[in-house]
Write an enzyme that holds these catalytic residues in place. Structure first.
Site, PDB file in Angstrom:
ATOM      1  N   ASP A   1      23.432 126.594  -2.223  1.00 24.64           N
ATOM      2  CA  ASP A   1      24.385 125.981  -1.304  1.00 24.64           C
ATOM      3  C   ASP A   1      25.285 125.043  -2.095  1.00 24.64           C
ATOM      4  O   ASP A   1      24.795 124.204  -2.868  1.00 24.64           O
ATOM      5  CB  ASP A   1      23.655 125.204  -0.204  1.00 24.64           C
ATOM      6  CG  ASP A   1      23.131 126.130   0.891  1.00 24.64           C
ATOM      7  OD1 ASP A   1      23.217 127.356   0.728  1.00 24.64           O
ATOM      8  OD2 ASP A   1      22.623 125.613   1.907  1.00 24.64           O
TER       9      ASP A   1
ATOM     10  N   HIS B   1      20.190 123.800  -4.301  1.00 25.24           N
ATOM     11  CA  HIS B   1      21.512 123.172  -4.215  1.00 25.24           C
ATOM     12  C   HIS B   1      22.129 123.069  -5.604  1.00 25.24           C
ATOM     13  O   HIS B   1      21.478 122.613  -6.556  1.00 25.24           O
ATOM     14  CB  HIS B   1      21.414 121.789  -3.566  1.00 25.24           C
ATOM     15  CG  HIS B   1      21.282 121.849  -2.074  1.00 25.24           C
ATOM     16  ND1 HIS B   1      20.077 122.104  -1.451  1.00 25.24           N
ATOM     17  CD2 HIS B   1      22.200 121.723  -1.084  1.00 25.24           C
ATOM     18  CE1 HIS B   1      20.259 122.119  -0.140  1.00 25.24           C
ATOM     19  NE2 HIS B   1      21.546 121.904   0.112  1.00 25.24           N
TER      20      HIS B   1
END
Length: 278
Positions: free
Chosen positions: A89, A239
């Site tokens: 992400d 992430h």
């Protein structure tokens, strides 16, 4: 007076605990999702959550793979193979994406980067590199809102279309039709809305608390979550803003390879097939 103050303090403490739980529930809700909880797609808004019940085995989601399949949604890939689907992400560039891409190239590992509008606007060269090196760039919406609060199709579609248009303007390519709900917040209607636009909705079956940039886990803490809980067909969420992820990724992928795993693209996900359908 004293009793009133004590009640006030108690209320403040209770509120603080509620906020703490809400803030940390985003990725790892295995403590909050009962192993016996029904795995159905919620009609109202919910957060994606997982229950890890056995080391090395796929977790139970708060919606089953079969229920999600009705909407071309996934949290697991091919559970019959030792394969991992890597996803990142990307809300913004924090200085680590190039290193992550270097490591993926070294391992010849495809990945999917779920990006928002700010990421494309601020780091177009990295977005182009992702596409050029064969990775999927997925739709994480333009503004990263709570999509479960959006009920009408037009507003839902605008968030996805604006991001897709910016990607095409930047790379000259069409955005692949993979969508990840911001913060894992979704509803049954959201799944229908994404499906109507031709998107596959992608949740995850393994993640850990890696998104606090000023409170990064140690490598040991990361391995303690990511190694024993890996499983066949895992869709892994990391992430790209995480310094720890960038630093351990080469070693992490090597460890998973040593465990017999290979890496696959979301393009290789098995076809969705609701339970009972042949």
């Amino acid at each position: 007076m004293f009793s009133m103050d004590r009640r006030l303090v108690g209320g403040i403490v209770a509120l603080a605990l509620v906020l703490l739980v809400a803030g940390t529930a985003y990725l790892e809700r295995e403590e909050l999702v009962s192993a016996s909880a029904p795995a159905v797609v919620p009609a109202s808004a919910d957060n994606w959550g997982l229950s890890f019940q056995q080391e090395g085995a796929a977790p139970v989601g708060n919606a089953s793979a079969a229920d999600l399949a009705r909407y071309d949604a996934y949290y697991l890939g091919d559970t019959g193979k030792k394969v991992i689907y890597l996803t990142f992400d990307c809300g913004y560039e924090n200085g680590y994406t190039a290193q992550i891409l270097d490591t993926l190239k070294k391992h010849q590992a495809p990945a999917t980067f779920f990006v928002v509008g700010h990421m494309i606007e601020s780091a177009p060269e990295l977005i182009c590199r992702m596409a050029e090196e064969g990775h999927i760039v997925g739709n994480h919406t333009y503004h990263h809102p709570d999509m479960s609060a959006i009920s009408d199709q037009a507003s839902f579609q605008k968030e996805l279309d604006d991001l897709a248009a910016l990607y095409q303007e930047t790379t000259g390519q069409e955005l692949p039709k993979f969508y990840r709900p911001p913060q894992g917040k979704y509803s049954e209607e959201n799944l229908r809305q994404a499906q109507a636009l031709g998107y596959k909705t992608i949740f995850w079956s393994l993640a850990y608390v890696d998104w606090y940039v000023d409170d990064q886990p140690t490598a040991e803490q990361a391995y303690a979550k990511l190694l024993p809980r890996i499983h066949d067909g895992a869709i892994v969420l990391l992430h790209s803003t995480s310094q720890t992820n960038a630093e351990i990724l080469d070693d992490l992928l090597t460890k998973w390879e040593d465990m017999g795993y290979t890496f696959a693209s979301l393009e290789d996900l098995p076809a969705s097939r609701p339970e009972g359908e042949v």
